[in-house]
Design a protein around this motif. Sequence first.
Motif, PDB file in Angstrom:
ATOM      1  N   HIS A  55     -40.987  -2.509 -35.586  1.00  0.00           N
ATOM      2  CA  HIS A  55     -41.658  -2.528 -36.886  1.00  0.00           C
ATOM      3  C   HIS A  55     -40.679  -2.345 -38.061  1.00  0.00           C
ATOM      4  CE1 HIS A  55     -45.233  -2.283 -34.432  1.00  0.00           C
ATOM      5  NE2 HIS A  55     -44.872  -1.100 -33.969  1.00  0.00           N
ATOM      6  N   GLY A  56     -39.394  -2.612 -37.830  1.00  0.00           N
ATOM      7  CA  GLY A  56     -38.406  -2.531 -38.897  1.00  0.00           C
ATOM      8  C   GLY A  56     -38.020  -1.127 -39.310  1.00  0.00           C
ATOM      9  N   LEU A  86     -35.769  -9.147 -44.770  1.00  0.00           N
ATOM     10  CA  LEU A  86     -36.477  -8.795 -43.535  1.00  0.00           C
ATOM     11  C   LEU A  86     -37.953  -9.166 -43.637  1.00  0.00           C
ATOM     12  CD1 LEU A  86     -36.139  -5.457 -41.590  1.00  0.00           C
ATOM     13  CD2 LEU A  86     -38.383  -6.328 -42.184  1.00  0.00           C
ATOM     14  N   SER A  90     -39.872 -11.707 -41.187  1.00  0.00           N
ATOM     15  CA  SER A  90     -41.015 -11.255 -40.387  1.00  0.00           C
ATOM     16  C   SER A  90     -42.238 -12.129 -40.641  1.00  0.00           C
ATOM     17  CB  SER A  90     -41.331  -9.793 -40.711  1.00  0.00           C
ATOM     18  OG  SER A  90     -40.268  -8.953 -40.327  1.00  0.00           O
ATOM     19  N   ASN A  94     -44.090 -14.295 -37.683  1.00  0.00           N
ATOM     20  CA  ASN A  94     -45.471 -13.994 -37.301  1.00  0.00           C
ATOM     21  C   ASN A  94     -46.442 -15.115 -37.626  1.00  0.00           C
ATOM     22  OD1 ASN A  94     -44.838 -11.423 -36.294  1.00  0.00           O
ATOM     23  ND2 ASN A  94     -44.891 -10.538 -38.349  1.00  0.00           N
ATOM     24  N   GLY A 129     -38.250 -11.604 -32.649  1.00  0.00           N
ATOM     25  CA  GLY A 129     -38.519 -11.014 -33.959  1.00  0.00           C
ATOM     26  C   GLY A 129     -37.525  -9.940 -34.317  1.00  0.00           C
ATOM     27  N   HIS A 130     -37.097  -9.143 -33.315  1.00  0.00           N
ATOM     28  CA  HIS A 130     -36.109  -8.097 -33.584  1.00  0.00           C
ATOM     29  C   HIS A 130     -34.793  -8.704 -34.068  1.00  0.00           C
ATOM     30  CE1 HIS A 130     -38.884  -5.379 -31.643  1.00  0.00           C
ATOM     31  NE2 HIS A 130     -38.054  -4.358 -31.760  1.00  0.00           N
ATOM     32  N   SER A 133     -35.229  -9.981 -37.679  1.00  0.00           N
ATOM     33  CA  SER A 133     -35.222  -8.895 -38.661  1.00  0.00           C
ATOM     34  C   SER A 133     -33.821  -8.339 -38.856  1.00  0.00           C
ATOM     35  CB  SER A 133     -36.174  -7.785 -38.212  1.00  0.00           C
ATOM     36  OG  SER A 133     -37.507  -8.245 -38.180  1.00  0.00           O
ATOM     37  N   GLY A 181     -33.508 -15.523 -39.144  1.00  0.00           N
ATOM     38  CA  GLY A 181     -33.297 -14.400 -40.053  1.00  0.00           C
ATOM     39  C   GLY A 181     -32.254 -14.705 -41.119  1.00  0.00           C
TER      40      GLY A 181
END
Length: 504
Positions: A55-56, A86, A90, A94, A129-130, A133, A181
């Motif tokens: 979740h950042g 970021l 994200s 998503n 996603g990680h 970010s 990213g």
Amino acid sequence: MATPRTSPTASSAPAVARLRGWLQGRDLAVFRSVADRHWPGADPLLPRLSRSANHGLLWFGTAAGIAVLGSSARSRRAALRGVASLAVASAAINTVGKGAVRRDRPILDAVPVMRQLKRQPVTTSFPSGHAASAAAFATGVALESKGWGAVVAPVAAAVAASRVYTGVHYPSDVLAGAALGIGAAFALRGVVPTRGQLPAPGRPPGEAPALPAGKDLVVVVNRESGTATATASLVREALPMATVMEVAPADLPASFADAADRGRALGVCGGDGTVNLAAAVAATHGMPLAVFPGGTLNHFAYDLGIETVHDTAAALTAGDAIRVDLGRFRPGPKGADGADGYFLNAFSLGVYPELVNTREHWSPRIGGWSAGVLAAFHVLRGQRPLEAEFQGRRRPLWLVFVGNGLFRRVGPNPGRRHNLADGLLDVRVIHGGRGPALRLLAAAVAGPLTRSPVHAAVRRRRVRIGGLAPGTPYAYDGEVAHSGTELMIDKLPEALTVYCPMPV
């Protein structure tokens, strides 16, 4: 008999399938190689690092650390741009990324149990996603500050690698996420330029002596202003021959006058209010001014392109200087006794002076940013419009803003002057009516040089505001004073010479 012709699409399909199969095979081979290999020291570190980035949270904490430890506008911009990049990455992951390729997560049979995450992700595997970010945050930070970017980049790379190490992503998932990213950070830069992309301010050259090591420079430091005390130590290191005087706010006027008599150039370290006092003395004595940003906001220094002690020291060593306009106001009717006042950034009437007073009251207890939010809430809830004669007509006004030079947009926000010697006043008015907060927001969205029932913005060389109640508060460069029944505002073109680093 004619030979059947094969379409190019049909003939290329097997080749594409073979290439896809080869890439998937290599992807799986690298994944298994990572799983089979022992990585000294990685087992206790990478899984924890991977979880911390959920979740950042890792990047929000890092941004807060950069903003606090960096203690400069560049650091704060780097932290903000990292978080904004970021957010863009994200959103892209998503809304588009996860739905475009529905790839199953890797099978964990080959991954040692101690590496595996306790809670396995349930979304599709492509892209990571990680990794997106991490790459977006690191790239955004680096676009504003290469130094902080170099600090963050290894952490971001480790987070990306941890996703393969813990078995939740294939290598191609991570590479695609990282590319997305980086692209998000550059896309944001296209919409909201970094400070380095903006054109240099207008710079009519000024004459000033070169003062290597600060010889013949006297610097007055407001020891109660922002980071001025810490900055003063840096000034002494960078300019060992300069005379540095740390004084209380009440002693500033006398100290500036004394410094002007002792040196060939006047130096100042503090916020915009302190720089304002120094500028008036320097202009009166016809001597150059050296500005060292040591306040909370430092608008004038940053519009000059000065963000660090090194910037000013380099200009002093080379004798690089420019001329800038000096805003001027008379707090009473024409012909009345009353000393002229000066402003480098802006002059304002209405809700802003009360906001400044409230903010200054609370800032020593709860900090500048929190005090600003509290002050805005307090003022916009209880304040009444100002009644004044403006442009020949008496009217209710929530705010009159007069900028020393035209403020231009930086992305969606007006915030920087590209020309510090344009001879113009940037006049913006928020008309009276209900809902001051909504009117201020509408004015901010409308931008400069617009007209509406809520907001008007024009360029002028002089402004007269009459019909004021005696004692009406006004603000200039963050300081608050009180007027007579009339205010006359104009400019002294190119009246001040300031040391300033020249663009390379």
